[in-house]
Design a protein around this motif. Structure first.
Motif, PDB file in Angstrom:
ATOM      1  N   THR A  10       0.701  -1.251   0.087  1.00 13.91           N
ATOM      2  CA  THR A  10       0.126  -0.129  -0.028  1.00 13.91           C
ATOM      3  C   THR A  10       0.871   1.064  -0.086  1.00 13.91           C
ATOM      4  OG1 THR A  10      -1.825  -1.063   1.275  1.00 13.91           O
ATOM      5  CG2 THR A  10      -1.779   1.037   1.372  1.00 13.91           C
ATOM      6  N   GLY A  11       1.935   1.005   0.700  1.00 14.10           N
ATOM      7  CA  GLY A  11       2.796   2.494   0.630  1.00 14.10           C
ATOM      8  C   GLY A  11       3.551   2.642  -0.461  1.00 14.10           C
ATOM      9  N   ALA A  12       3.340   1.708  -1.668  1.00 12.03           N
ATOM     10  CA  ALA A  12       4.072   2.209  -2.824  1.00 12.03           C
ATOM     11  C   ALA A  12       2.920   2.572  -3.810  1.00 12.03           C
ATOM     12  CB  ALA A  12       4.689   1.077  -3.415  1.00 12.03           C
ATOM     13  N   ILE A  13       1.711   2.893  -3.398  1.00 14.07           N
ATOM     14  CA  ILE A  13       0.722   3.404  -4.239  1.00 14.07           C
ATOM     15  C   ILE A  13       0.472   4.720  -4.120  1.00 14.07           C
ATOM     16  CG2 ILE A  13      -1.465   2.868  -4.984  1.00 14.07           C
ATOM     17  CD1 ILE A  13      -1.273   0.022  -3.962  1.00 14.07           C
ATOM     18  N   ARG A  14       0.328   5.775  -4.996  1.00 13.91           N
ATOM     19  CA  ARG A  14      -0.252   7.229  -4.834  1.00 13.91           C
ATOM     20  C   ARG A  14      -1.052   7.344  -5.985  1.00 13.91           C
ATOM     21  NH1 ARG A  14       2.008   6.452  -0.753  1.00 13.91           N
ATOM     22  NH2 ARG A  14       3.554   7.483   0.248  1.00 13.91           N
ATOM     23  N   LEU A  15      -2.153   7.962  -5.544  1.00 11.50           N
ATOM     24  CA  LEU A  15      -3.301   8.241  -6.613  1.00 11.50           C
ATOM     25  C   LEU A  15      -3.509   9.925  -6.516  1.00 11.50           C
ATOM     26  CD1 LEU A  15      -5.762   5.754  -5.706  1.00 11.50           C
ATOM     27  CD2 LEU A  15      -4.174   5.525  -7.352  1.00 11.50           C
ATOM     28  N   GLY A  16      -3.535  10.266  -7.889  1.00 12.91           N
ATOM     29  CA  GLY A  16      -3.541  11.889  -8.086  1.00 12.91           C
ATOM     30  C   GLY A  16      -2.368  12.727  -7.770  1.00 12.91           C
ATOM     31  N   LEU A  17      -1.325  11.972  -8.252  1.00 14.79           N
ATOM     32  CA  LEU A  17      -0.012  12.841  -7.902  1.00 14.79           C
ATOM     33  C   LEU A  17       0.273  13.698  -9.347  1.00 14.79           C
ATOM     34  CD1 LEU A  17       2.063  12.151  -5.474  1.00 14.79           C
ATOM     35  CD2 LEU A  17       3.345  10.802  -6.823  1.00 14.79           C
ATOM     36  N   PRO A  18       0.713  15.041  -8.792  1.00 17.93           N
ATOM     37  CA  PRO A  18       1.096  15.821 -10.004  1.00 17.93           C
ATOM     38  C   PRO A  18       2.397  15.299 -10.427  1.00 17.93           C
ATOM     39  CG  PRO A  18       1.330  16.826  -7.947  1.00 17.93           C
ATOM     40  CD  PRO A  18       0.787  15.587  -7.441  1.00 17.93           C
ATOM     41  N   ALA A  19       2.535  15.722 -11.900  1.00 25.90           N
ATOM     42  CA  ALA A  19       4.029  15.574 -12.440  1.00 25.90           C
ATOM     43  C   ALA A  19       3.802  16.671 -13.768  1.00 25.90           C
ATOM     44  CB  ALA A  19       4.438  14.191 -12.904  1.00 25.90           C
ATOM     45  N   SER A  20       5.098  17.311 -13.673  1.00 22.76           N
ATOM     46  CA  SER A  20       5.216  18.125 -14.760  1.00 22.76           C
ATOM     47  C   SER A  20       5.439  17.638 -16.335  1.00 22.76           C
ATOM     48  CB  SER A  20       6.179  19.591 -14.392  1.00 22.76           C
ATOM     49  OG  SER A  20       7.560  18.659 -14.381  1.00 22.76           O
ATOM     50  N   ASP A  21       6.128  16.650 -16.335  1.00 20.05           N
ATOM     51  CA  ASP A  21       6.519  15.784 -17.500  1.00 20.05           C
ATOM     52  C   ASP A  21       6.932  14.499 -17.314  1.00 20.05           C
ATOM     53  OD1 ASP A  21       8.838  15.711 -16.213  1.00 20.05           O
ATOM     54  OD2 ASP A  21       9.822  17.437 -17.513  1.00 20.05           O
ATOM     55  N   TRP A  22       6.971  13.822 -18.295  1.00 17.48           N
ATOM     56  CA  TRP A  22       7.523  12.301 -18.052  1.00 17.48           C
ATOM     57  C   TRP A  22       8.488  11.845 -17.176  1.00 17.48           C
ATOM     58  CZ3 TRP A  22      12.062   9.762 -18.926  1.00 17.48           C
ATOM     59  CH2 TRP A  22      13.027  10.226 -19.801  1.00 17.48           C
ATOM     60  N   ARG A  23       9.554  12.750 -16.820  1.00 15.93           N
ATOM     61  CA  ARG A  23      10.685  12.664 -16.086  1.00 15.93           C
ATOM     62  C   ARG A  23      10.178  13.006 -14.902  1.00 15.93           C
ATOM     63  NH1 ARG A  23      13.103  15.021 -20.332  1.00 15.93           N
ATOM     64  NH2 ARG A  23      15.118  14.118 -21.357  1.00 15.93           N
ATOM     65  N   GLY A  24       9.199  13.597 -14.558  1.00 18.91           N
ATOM     66  CA  GLY A  24       8.752  13.886 -13.148  1.00 18.91           C
ATOM     67  C   GLY A  24       8.010  12.778 -12.745  1.00 18.91           C
ATOM     68  N   ALA A  25       7.120  11.982 -13.704  1.00 18.96           N
ATOM     69  CA  ALA A  25       6.257  11.170 -13.324  1.00 18.96           C
ATOM     70  C   ALA A  25       7.108   9.752 -13.054  1.00 18.96           C
ATOM     71  CB  ALA A  25       5.429  10.591 -14.700  1.00 18.96           C
ATOM     72  N   VAL A  26       8.366   9.527 -13.788  1.00 23.26           N
ATOM     73  CA  VAL A  26       9.069   8.374 -13.323  1.00 23.26           C
ATOM     74  C   VAL A  26       9.826   8.680 -12.085  1.00 23.26           C
ATOM     75  CG1 VAL A  26      11.028   6.962 -14.197  1.00 23.26           C
ATOM     76  CG2 VAL A  26       9.270   7.813 -15.816  1.00 23.26           C
ATOM     77  N   ARG A  27      10.131   9.862 -11.824  1.00 20.04           N
ATOM     78  CA  ARG A  27      10.898  10.104 -10.667  1.00 20.04           C
ATOM     79  C   ARG A  27       9.971   9.991  -9.437  1.00 20.04           C
ATOM     80  NH1 ARG A  27      12.185  14.780 -12.017  1.00 20.04           N
ATOM     81  NH2 ARG A  27      14.348  14.150 -13.087  1.00 20.04           N
ATOM     82  N   ALA A  28       8.805  10.273  -9.551  1.00 16.15           N
ATOM     83  CA  ALA A  28       7.530  10.098  -8.616  1.00 16.15           C
ATOM     84  C   ALA A  28       7.539   8.552  -8.098  1.00 16.15           C
ATOM     85  CB  ALA A  28       6.438  10.616  -8.879  1.00 16.15           C
TER      86      ALA A  28
END
Length: 316
Positions: A10-28
């Motif tokens: 459960t601690g590895a799941i995040r919903l509704g997380l913001p990311a400015s670009d694909w690098r930010g999404a992978v980094r999250a």
């Protein structure tokens, strides 16, 4: 081998997380791997470099990216992370952008997570499971969907039954809710042509110019091999392998065609053993001419699209 729910706490799941670009999404997603003790900051950097070097092939289905890198000392233990983005971001994939779901994998070795990858591929290709994932309001609820799905399928086919897959990709959106444009027919036990229901070595794969390796395989062993290929051989190629094996089972060909997931470097040496290679457009460019047909698949979770590619490969 560990199940999907075991690798995704459960601690590895995040919903509704913001990311400015694909690098930010992978980094999250990488930060979640680090927070749960699976990876380090260096592993997150490796996942980003993987896309920079190989292109957006990790976007394996409409709206869905599977971030990963090779097993390395930067991986502390095998595990996964799940990020549903607040707003979609573009990875640069010509047909599967934009992305709203990023699942990241940290693998200690190539084999421990294969069952989890198969379960995830089936789950994202199942419209009922996908809708439940999209509707989940929090990590606990989403993880509950995963656990129920795993119990219902028990490691086999999805619980929706053995009939044909949805007639259009709109009936089977990815976990992002995006649509695919594939429109090829779907094979099931009821509609596979009589000519294709027999063992494939009767006719052999469709021959492209100069494909002596495929011809030799067609004329020789009764069991053919098809390679599914990705940059590292531990992630996206397993998605495609699972989907192809579902199609082979529907055709009744699972005893005549084996599927091996591998990486780009190994694929060049193994191609001589195969009748065809299935991969993404980006990896196909990297492979170049390997002496056997290289078939491009856009949606690695689409039974319908893989069915059409297999029909083209065997000219049925």
């Amino acid at each position: 081998m560990a199940s999907l729910s075991e690798l995704l706490p459960t601690g590895a799941i995040r919903l509704g997380l913001p990311a400015s670009d694909w690098r930010g999404a992978v980094r999250a997603a990488g930060e979640l791997l680090a927070a749960t003790g699976c990876g380090t900051d260096e592993y997150t950097a490796e996942m980003i470099r993987n896309v920079e070097e190989n292109g957006p092939y990790i976007v394996v289905a409409p709206g869905f990216a599977f971030a990963h890198a090779r097993p390395s000392p930067a991986v502390l233990r095998t595990g996964m992370a799940w990020v549903r983005l607040a707003e979609p971001v573009a990875f640069g994939h010509e047909s599967n952008d934009p992305v709203t779901l990023v699942v990241a994998l940290a693998a200690r070795d190539p084999g421990a997570h294969t069952a989890a990858m198969a379960a995830l591929a089936r789950l994202l290709g199942d419209p009922e499971a996908e809708a439940a994932l999209r509707a989940a309001n929090g990590p606990e609820e989403l993880r509950g969907v995963l656990e129920r799905y795993e119990r219902a399928t028990d490691g086999g086919a999805p619980s929706r039954g053995d009939g044909p897959a949805p007639a259009s990709a709109a009936d089977s959106p990815s976990a992002s809710g995006a649509e695919s444009g594939a429109d090829a027919p779907v094979a099931s036990a009821a509609d596979v042509p009589a000519a294709s229901a027999a063992a494939p070595h009767g006719g052999g794969p469709r021959q492209d110019a100069g494909q002596e390796g495929a011809q030799g395989a067609a004329d020789g062993p009764a069991v053919h091999k098809i390679l599914t290929v990705c940059g590292n051989g531990v992630g996206t190629s397993l998605f495609l392998k699972n989907t192809l094996e579902q199609v082979l089972a529907r055709w009744g060909w699972e005893g005549h065609v084996t599927v091996e997931a591998t990486d780009t470097i190994s694929a060049k040496g193994k191609a001589a053993e195969a009748v065809a290679v299935l991969t993404s457009r980006e990896i196909a460019r990297t492979l170049g001419d390997v002496g056997v047909p290289v078939r491009v698949v856009a949606d690695f979770t689409s039974v319908k699209e893989v069915d059409a590619v297999l029909r083209d490969t065997y000219d049925v």
